[in-house]
Scaffold this active site. Structure first.
Site, mmCIF file in Angstrom:
data_model
loop_
_atom_site.group_PDB
_atom_site.id
_atom_site.type_symbol
_atom_site.label_atom_id
_atom_site.label_comp_id
_atom_site.label_asym_id
_atom_site.label_seq_id
_atom_site.Cartn_x
_atom_site.Cartn_y
_atom_site.Cartn_z
ATOM 1 N N LYS A 73 -10.544 -0.949 10.901
ATOM 2 C CA LYS A 73 -9.663 -0.855 12.058
ATOM 3 C C LYS A 73 -10.508 -1.144 13.304
ATOM 4 C CE LYS A 73 -8.217 3.372 11.023
ATOM 5 N NZ LYS A 73 -8.676 3.610 9.642
ATOM 6 N N LYS A 95 0.853 -1.187 0.000
ATOM 7 C CA LYS A 95 0.000 0.000 0.000
ATOM 8 C C LYS A 95 0.888 1.235 0.000
ATOM 9 C CE LYS A 95 -2.608 1.554 3.577
ATOM 10 N NZ LYS A 95 -3.802 1.666 4.478
#
Length: 1895
Positions: free
Chosen positions: A1453, A1342
């Site tokens: 998350k 990423k």
């Protein structure tokens, strides 16, 4: 029998002290009312040894039983044996049908939000209140009644009423009633929703007319019960007797004279404003009609007939010990009080009703009534008077006119009507409401007093209780009718006759016509005359046809078969006329014989006794066959009376003549082809035939069903006179003069219990067994099943039509498997759940899957014993596998087995097999709920779920065949734990046809006497459109809501194999019946039936609510997309099967032996919680902060398996490390919550069910229950940590790894991880970084982009990295919402060749990001958007995320989202939308990262694809939190355990960390968190002019010692103590000094008897122990009120606060809040600001203040008289504590309160600190200057469930004060929601000037 019943109430009413003892005993449900009486009798005997030495007390015992016959029928039967005691009956009125009529003649239905609540019948009196002549029903009497109605005993009601005018002397016939008469029944039968509640109330009191001792009260109750249990004697059926005389008082001529004189008086009046004689505008004159009957008539039988004719009205009866009875059937309500709400109504003007079914004529009469000037004038007077009276009772004089002027329709009359409501002033008692509202102008006149005097002058008789208030008073509620349309029954036993006095009145206004008013009086008593008027003598019948028809109908009525469904026809004329003449016959007319017979079938289903169908000859009879077949197959009794032509007309071409005998074949239980009516045959033959037929219909052959009597009649069919031989009546002499049937036929069950020995033995020792309940026509069957399941500890599988599935059957604690069909979707599940024994009750099962499961379980090799129990001999064994067929009533079988088992009952919670069923059922239920919630469009599954979930208590449900009943069986919501609300559910499951369903449902509503809801398919509905004829307005038709599921016809065939095995063309031609061109709305309009067409979930919910709130009928047409519906069913089937397998896998994972579920632990016990903090250095600063260290906490839970208390303890760790810029909370806030959580655990441990591992809402529910806080108050990082610790603990306890525990399946050994490239200054830097990651083994990377405004640099960076790593490495970007849509599209177009996996958050707006995906073709991922939307309340999971359904990827998350469960639920939702999920870290240490590794593995299984997760953040840490060498290689390329490469993470090694506990953590980086700082205890004295106050204080300081921050001073509430605040003080003491004090009268504080002469209070202390010196405690005398007054205590506490150095911030709760508010306003030098929790500024109204003082003084006296424990029980029974009673620590708190033995001191505090005595601070708070000066200093907080204090907050907020509410909590905020309260307190301390909003 019971001498006290007749006792005169003494002049001195009993003590107003509360009863010393109050107890409610709820016993288990039984299968009949008779058994309930026996159970209560047995319990009373067992109580004789109880030591009840209290001076007064009340014990109420309640036993639920199924609703069979009505309670009015029960008291009729009881009346035969129980004489000489008072009896009472009261049935509340159903919501009136209001018709809005306009001049155009249009009629609509007005919604009325009322519910029918059921009737009550009472026998004997525990206590009587009877007024002397001239004595009024006042506050003293009302308070005396309420003394016997403690709030902690539910449903206690005193029934009775008052005279129309209490001040007048009663006439001779009314003397026995007194001026008022109320009774608290000993024995009650009450129609509760879904059951009959049988109760016995034992009362003893040393004052009044109740028994003095407990033993005497028991004797009285046992005597009543013995009478009720005795075999009933012969009783006469409700019948009419020829009246010997009828006398009106006044007579007609005298009436005319009185009315004319009154009219002259009215016309001569002059307008004035006074209530002088000249101001008289209306007088209601009444007439008494006395009828003498030649035989004894009982009032309850007459009331039955009245109720049959007008079920919408109130019915009531008060029978005195002498037999004299006052009874009536009235449409008018005086008032209904519910809590502090009151509703009343005005009713005036009268018109008759048209004949049933003639709606046009009926509407014309209503229009005439509506437009009549005379009626409008009378109505306006009534309405205005009621409105003005209510204004005097309601807050602010505000009265809501809900219905202004409409027409309300009763059985035979209609009136003008309006409804008014308001909120009562505090402490408004029933006597006050009655005296204000009664008498209304509708029954007296206007003005009230002038009209009353006119009535006394004009009426030549005593009204007595006529037109007076009659009803009941409860502890919180009350309801009173206006006793018009009433009668007085005076028995004369010596002459064997009754006198009945009938009363009716009319309003006389200026325009009245005396003759018309006399006719109206006749109209109003018409209902009684129809019931009491006898038919002519048998010998006077005109011809044999009339004679036979009359005898048939009369005998049926005597047998209790009195519901006649008549189809008009010529040949049946004699039968139809006989029905019309019989006063007990209830008639339903319908032109369609087919629909009519189905209606009769429905009635019989609901009532449990036959309905009679009468038809003419010919094809009319053939039309009955479909319903007869259904009745035959489902064992429903109906009786067919088919008129026929004589035999000589057969087979010769005569018109309308067919062979009717034998036309129904073998579908009958009995048939008889009667001879033609003749005088040549003894008439008694006819009676015995009728008796035989009814006996066969109700089950003489142990199988109820249809019977057929073919009745030929010769001409003349009309009642034409013809000579006939009276000799045919020979032998009927006894029958003619009695009221009994001619022949009494008894029959019983043939099965003997002695044949069941081996069965009982097998049931006792079977390891695994289930009870299956099929379609039941009576609630006795499910009650019996519940009783048996309770004894055996077996699970119960309930068919949707069993009575077990919809509603909660008497709150029984059994293992009810509501979703068995869906649980068994998986073959693996079926194999694991095969039982050893099966018991089946009831009839057919809807679910073929369950039927197959039972058959497979019973096949040779599996060996299950399958026992089928039914009272009929009908065979039910399609698989030919039954091992035992028992012909026996289910309740008898259940009772016998339970009796044989005796004390060897096995609780189901101790059975691993039952718990497994429950575990799987819960998982499936939650998955179904989630799927329905996630699906936005309306489907058939939604219809089933919503109707079952929302169906009001007391309503019945009827289900159409085909898909509706199957959808309900699969998806109906069971609404568990909602109280006694077992719902009547029925369907035509005998032959399971789709015809006649609407007609059957209408009959079912009538039969069951309840509103009903029908859910039916469109094809089935169109099969029976003539059923809409039953939705015409008729008196006895209860409201029916018809839900038509319109899917275009034939939807069920889409689910059958043929749908996929033939061509689409053939399938649609042969199996699909299009209904699209049929306008159901127009059909409904043609039948004058309300119709709505619905297409979405929200509209469907509203339509249901609207329909159920109306008293009329309605059709809701639900439009369903057939293709979408089929797809959703298939999708849900897959999801539910997966949930079932997941739940079973959890059991396997937890099992030590894979084949034995008995080893699976049911729950674990958490015994300890500890917390350590950590600080770790970082290699580089994080992306969201510039800190060089990472700080946080680790919580560790210790626990063990519940079934192995001596076994090894295990640990579970969770990380809490909120990060600035990423989380909304700080670490300090998180640690404060952790302290509260750990305190709760360490106080006494917690029980943790293993089902929380399913993460389907179970963990959320457990957290709320365990910690008493709404889930939304848990900070996200805290919830992540506590959930991690809980799940890891369970994983370690069961030996499973965390990933498998979450997913229910074995996970892979490792997961992929994406590398992360942060901000790069150059493309070359990015290339090097990427190559290093690839070298470490990462196959997915990423890249952070958008860090600068130059998009071109980001494009170059991406292109460079792609060129460096090649095409095999996945690349994804994270733009963090940096771009506009234009920039994003520019970027996307340029990097298209780079083949990006996705771009994360490309645009500033999520809508632009979705447009970017659509326009560029590059997948979009959401990260921060999901975080933000997750802040929405957890319970609304699907709502915020639906808008993101177009995304390709969610980056989750867990510590930001709010925990593991919320994350998993979102993953499952995303998977249903085909959205891939990536788990991302929030820079957790290796403790949190290990949890995320296992969650990632479970995510890969859920999404059925491996993905690279965002867990590559450990590289930022310079130091490791884990020091154990065996786990050091978890994330490294090379290591001792295995070489995974940098791109993968090992679950095995992560598991080692999770199992290792805190022992493997880096001790140098860790520090212990002080969870339980011990407070310092001391005593302080404060001398004031009022007294010396000795305060007991506890003190907590921050570890660094007292700081410059403000000191927090805590004041508890009434009955509390300083320790109540410790859960909040401990976390707050990390930052503030926290001090709590015992208030005077509580704990260790004392008020001493001395006074200071100093001008200012003098403070001394601290002392280590209390030093009283020679001073005594001030507990009595005149100075008590001064010393315990709120201003004096406020002054003393302010002085104490000042002594701690400077100003304090004060936190007060309830009583403490009132003191804190006073101190903050009047002692600002000591109090800087105050947080006021559930506290009121005072009471402004002087009368209310006075009442409150009196109430609190009375409570104080009760404390002194009866002690603290008795008072505490009563105190916490108040509605104020409703929400607190559900808290897990409620009982513990109550026990602590009871331990206070300082009754005198507590009584002083209660009186002195009464809100009625405290200064009223409202004027000060409303002052603008005060608001501007103090608004930043004061915060008012209340629980959102605390309605009264929320009103206080609203008022304060409107004047500018800062307020805050805590959702999900009530009054006791400190206990109920400490986390929510902590949040508000912290915010207030940090910024007291900020107005706080709801969380």
């Amino acid at each position: 029998m019971d001498g006290a019943e007749t006792a005169q109430c003494p002049a001195q009413l009993p003590s107003d002290l509360p009863m010393a003892h109050a107890q409610f005993v709820q016993l288990e449900a039984v299968s009949s009312v008779q058994e309930a009486l026996e159970t209560i009798r047995s319990r009373l005997e067992s109580m004789r040894n109880d030591n009840m030495d209290s001076p007064s007390g009340i014990v109420r015992i309640q036993v639920p039983a199924p609703r069979t016959e009505g309670v009015l029928e029960w008291i009729r039967q009881v009346d035969v044996n129980v004489k000489g005691v008072p009896k009472v009956y009261f049935s509340p009125r159903s919501a009136p049908k209001v018709s809005r009529v306009t001049q155009s003649g249009k009629e609509t239905i007005e919604p009325m939000r009322e519910e029918y609540t059921g009737a009550t019948a009472g026998v004997g009196a525990s206590k009587i209140w009877r007024g002397k002549a001239g004595e009024t029903f006042d506050r003293t009497v009302s308070r005396s009644i309420h003394r016997y109605l403690p709030e902690d005993i539910p449903n206690l009601q005193a029934f009775g009423g008052t005279r129309f005018d209490c001040s007048t002397k009663p006439g001779l016939e009314w003397e026995e009633f007194g001026s008022y008469y109320f009774m608290l029944p000993i024995l009650e039968c009450r129609e509760a929703p879904g059951c009959t509640a049988v109760t016995c109330t034992v009362v003893w009191d040393r004052e009044g007319n109740a028994p003095v001792k407990f033993a005497e009260a028991l004797d009285r109750c046992c005597e009543i019960l013995d009478g009720c249990l005795a075999n009933p004697g012969e009783r006469m059926e409700a019948s009419a007797s020829a009246s010997t005389s009828t006398v009106h008082c006044p007579q007609s001529t005298e009436w005319q004279k009185l009315v004319r004189g009154l009219l002259r008086r009215l016309e001569a009046r002059t307008p004035t404003t006074s209530e002088g004689t000249d101001n008289l505008t209306k007088v209601v004159l009444a007439r008494r009609t006395q009828t003498v009957l030649p035989s004894i008539t009982d009032p309850f039988s007459t009331l039955v007939a009245l109720q049959e004719r007008d079920p919408r009205a109130y019915q009531f009866c008060l029978q005195l010990p002498s037999g004299t009875a006052f009874f009536g059937s009235t449409p008018e309500r005086l008032f209904c009080k519910t809590g502090n709400k009151v509703a009343s109504e005005s009713m005036a003007g009268t018109r008759p009703r048209a004949q049933p079914g003639n709606s046009k004529a009926d509407m014309a009469l209503a229009l005439d009534l509506m437009l009549s000037p005379k009626e409008h004038s009378e109505f306006s007077v009534v309405q205005d008077a009621v409105q003005e009276a209510l204004k005097d009772l309601c807050e602010g004089g505000s009265v809501r006119l809900e219905i202004e002027k409409e027409v309300v329709k009763q059985a035979s009359v209609q009136h003008l009507y309006s409804r008014l409501s308001g909120t009562l002033l505090p402490h408004t008692s029933e006597d006050k409401i009655i005296s204000t509202l009664h008498p209304t102008p509708a029954v007296c006149g206007f003005p009230k007093e002038v009209a009353r005097r006119a009535i006394l002058d004009l009426e030549p008789f005593d009204r007595g209780f006529y037109a007076g208030p009659f009803g009941w008073i409860g502890s919180r509620n009350a309801e009173f009718s206006v006793a018009i349309r009433s009668a007085l029954l005076l028995g004369d036993k010596e002459e064997r006759q009754n006198k009945i006095q009938l009363y009716a009145g009319v309003g006389i206004v200026k325009s009245a016509d005396p003759a018309a008013e006399w006719d109206e009086l006749d109209l109003k008593i018409q209902q009684y005359e129809k019931v009491l008027t006898s038919q002519c003598l048998l010998t006077d019948e005109p011809n044999p046809n009339s004679l036979w028809a009359r005898m048939i109908v009369e005998e049926l009525c005597r047998l209790g078969v009195n519901y006649f469904c008549v189809a008009p026809g010529s040949r049946s004329t004699p039968l139809a006329l006989a029905v019309a003449r019989n006063p007990r016959a209830s008639v339903r007319i319908c032109l369609d014989e087919r629909s009519l017979c189905f209606h009769a079938l429905g009635f019989s289903k609901g009532r449990g006794k036959p309905a009679v169908v009468i038809t003419t000859s010919g094809t009319a009879v053939a039309n009955l066959l479909p319903a007869v077949v259904e009745a035959h197959e489902s064992n429903i009794p109906i009786l067919l009376l088919t008129a026929d032509r004589p035999k000589e007309l057969l087979d010769n071409g005569s018109n309308q003549t067919i062979h009717q005998a034998g036309i129904f074949g073998h579908n009958l239980r009995y048939e008889c082809d009667l001879p033609c009516a003749t005088d040549e045959v003894p008439a008694r033959m006819l009676l015995t035939t009728i008796d035989q037929a009814v006996a066969h219909a109700v089950g003489a052959s142990n199988r109820p069903g249809p019977v057929h009597l073919n009745c030929p009649f010769r001409e003349p069919l009309a009642p034409s006179a013809r000579q006939w031989k009276k000799a045919c009546l020979e032998g009927l002499e006894g029958w003619i003069v009695s009221e009994r049937p001619f022949t009494k036929i008894n029959f019983g069950c043939r099965f003997l219990a002695k044949n069941m020995e081996d069965i009982v033995r097998d049931l006792q020792f079977a390891e695994t067994g289930i009870i299956v309940v099929g379609h039941s026509t009576s609630l006795q069957v499910p009650f019996s099943a519940v009783k048996l399941a309770d004894a055996l500890g077996w699970p119960v599988i309930g068919d949707v039509a069993s009575g077990l599935r919809i509603g909660d059957l008497v709150g029984a604690d059994v293992c009810l498997v509501s979703f068995a069909d869906q649980v068994l979707l998986s073959q693996d599940v079926q194999e694991r759940l095969r039982p050893k024994v099966i018991i089946q009750f009831g009839g057919h099962l809807v679910s073929k899957r369950i039927e197959t499961f039972l058959e497979e379980s019973s096949k040779p090799g599996n060996g299950s014993r399958w026992i089928f129990v039914a009272p009929t001999w009908q065979r039910h064994d399609p698989g030919h596998l039954l091992t035992d067929r028992i012909q026996m009533p289910c309740e008898a079988f259940s009772n016998h087995v339970v009796q044989q088992i005796g004390t060897m009952k096995r609780p189901w919670r101790g059975s691993a097999y039952a718990c497994t069923w429950q575990h799987l059922n819960t998982a499936v239920e939650k998955q179904i709920s989630a799927c329905l919630q996630w699906k936005g469009e309306l489907t058939e599954a939604h219809v089933a779920n919503l109707v079952s979930k929302m169906l009001p208590d007391g309503h019945a449900l009827f289900l159409g065949n085909s898909m509706p009943i199957r959808d309900f069986d699969m998806y109906a919501d069971s609404r568990r734990n909602q109280g006694p609300s077992g719902t009547l559910v029925s369907a035509n499951r005998g032959a399971s046809g789709i015809d006649g369903v609407l007609s059957t449902a209408c009959g079912f509503a009538v039969g069951s006497r309840t509103p009903a809801t029908l859910v039916v398919g469109d094809t089935s509905f169109l099969h029976d459109t003539n059923g809409l004829l039953f939705l015409r307005d008729v008196p006895d038709q209860y409201p029916v809501t018809v839900v038509v599921v319109n899917n275009g016809g034939g939807s069920i065939f889409d689910f059958l194999p043929v749908a996929t095995e033939v061509s689409k063309e053939v399938f649609e031609t042969m199996f699909v019946v299009p209904t699209d061109d049929v306008d159901i709305g127009m059909l409904c309009q043609a039948h004058c039936t309300y119709h709505e067409k619905i297409g979405c979930v929200e509209d469907f919910v509203k339509a249901l609510e609207r329909s159920w709130s109306m008293s009329g009928h309605s059709v809701i047409e639900v439009q369903i997309d057939k293709a979408d519906n089929l797809k959703f069913h298939e999708t849900m089937k897959v999801a539910v099967e997966k949930a079932s397998r997941r739940a079973l896998a959890l059991k396997h994972l937890c099992a030590k032996d894979g084949s034995d579920l008995s080893s699976v632990p049911i729950h674990a016990n958490i015994s300890k919680a500890s917390v350590k903090t950590f600080t770790l250095p970082l290699k580089q600063s994080l992306t969201s902060t510039h800190d060089s260290t990472r700080t946080g906490s680790v919580i560790e839970l210790t626990g063990q398996v519940s079934c192995n208390k001596g076994g090894r303890c295990h640990k579970g760790m969770g990380e809490i490390s909120p990060l600035e810029g990423l989380h909304g909370e700080s670490l300090l806030q998180a640690e404060e919550q952790l302290m509260i959580i750990c305190n709760r655990i360490n106080e006494g441990g917690l029980q943790l069910p293993i089902d929380v591992c399913l993460l389907d809402g179970s963990l959320h529910a457990w957290l709320e229950t365990a910690f008493g806080a709404d889930i939304n108050f848990f900070l996200p990082s805290v919830r992540f940590g506590i959930e991690s610790a809980v799940l890891i603990l369970l994983a370690n306890l069961t030996g499973a790894d965390l990933g498998s525990l979450i997913s229910g399946e074995a996970t892979s050994s490792s997961i992929r991880c994406a590398g992360l490239i942060g901000a790069c200054n150059t493309a070359a830097e990015g290339q090097d970084w990427a190559l290093s990651l690839v070298k470490e083994g990462y196959s997915s990377i990423k890249i952070k982009v958008g860090r600068n405004k130059d998009v071109a640099r980001d494009i170059t960076l991406l292109q460079s990295i792609r060129a460096a790593v090649g095409p095999s490495v996945q690349l994804r970007c994270d733009a963090n919402r940096a771009w506009s849509l234009e920039d994003a599209l520019y970027f996307g177009q340029a990097v298209e060749p780079c083949n990006l996996e996705y771009v994360e958050e490309p645009c500033k707006s999520y809508l632009d990001s979705l447009d970017f995906q659509r326009m560029s073709g590059i997948p979009v991922a959401f990260d921060e958007t999901v975080d933000e939307m997750s802040a929405a309340p957890w319970k609304d999971i699907s709502m915020p995320w639906d808008s993101l359904a177009g995304a390709s990827v969610f980056v989750l998350k867990p510590s930001v989202l709010g925990g593991l469960e919320k994350t998993v639920q979102l993953i499952r939702w995303a998977q249903s939308r085909r959205i891939r999920c990536v788990i991302s870290s929030s820079f957790e240490t290796r403790v949190g990262m290990s949890t995320l590794v296992h969650l990632s593995a479970a995510t890969d299984l859920e999404c059925i694809a491996e993905t690279a997760h965002g867990l590559g953040t450990l590289a930022w840490f310079a130091e490791d939190l884990v020091t154990d060498r065996s786990t050091s290689n978890v994330f490294h390329t090379n290591g001792e355990a295995e070489d995974l490469g940098g791109g993968r993470m090992s679950l095995l090694e992560a598991g080692k960390i999770l199992r290792g506990g805190m022992g493997i953590l880096n001790a140098q980086a860790m520090a212990d968190a002080c969870l339980f700082p011990s407070p310092l205890s001391s005593y302080w004295s404060v001398d004031t002019a009022a007294a010396r106050y000795l305060f007991h204080v506890i003190d907590l300081c921050p570890e660094s010692g007292p700081s410059k921050r403000p000191t927090l001073f805590f004041l508890h509430g009434f009955l509390g103590s300083k320790e109540d605040w410790l859960p909040l003080m401990r976390p707050l003491s990390r930052r503030f000094r926290c001090i709590a004090v015992d208030l005077p009268g509580h704990g260790g504080s004392r008020v001493l008897d001395t006074q200071s002469s100093a001008s200012e209070p003098c403070v001394a202390g601290p002392f280590s122990s209390p030093d009283h010196g020679n001073l005594s405690e001030l507990l009595h005398g005149d100075r008590v009120f001064e010393a315990y007054a709120l201003p004096a205590i406020s002054e003393a506490l302010a002085a104490l606060m000042a002594s701690f150095g400077g100003q304090c911030d004060c936190v007060g709760y309830s009583m403490g809040a009132r003191i804190a508010l006073h101190a903050s306003l009047h002692h600002q030098g000591a109090v800087s600001s105050a947080c006021l929790v559930s506290g009121s500024p005072g009471v402004s109204d002087a009368k209310v203040r006075e009442t409150r003082c009196a109430e609190d003084d009375l409570r104080a006296r009760a404390i002194r008289a009866h002690g603290v424990p008795s008072f505490v029980r009563r105190w916490y029974a108040s509605s104020m504590w409703d929400s607190m009673r559900g808290h897990p620590r409620f009982r513990e708190v109550v026990q602590l309160r009871m331990a206070n033995n300082r009754a005198d001191a507590l009584a002083c505090a209660l009186s002195g600190l009464s809100p009625g005595r405290q200064p009223d601070l409202w004027p000060q708070l409303m002052d603008a200057k005060c608001v501007s000066q103090h608004c930043g200093r004061l915060l008012f907080v209340a629980g959102a469930l605390d309605a009264s204090y929320m009103r206080v907050l609203d008022r304060l907020s409107s004047h500018g004060w800062s307020t805050a509410s805590v959702q999900g909590a009530g009054h006791a905020l400190v206990l109920e929601a400490p986390l929510g309260l902590l949040s508000h307190v912290v915010d207030w301390i940090q910024d007291p000037s900020t107005s706080l909003a709801d969380p």
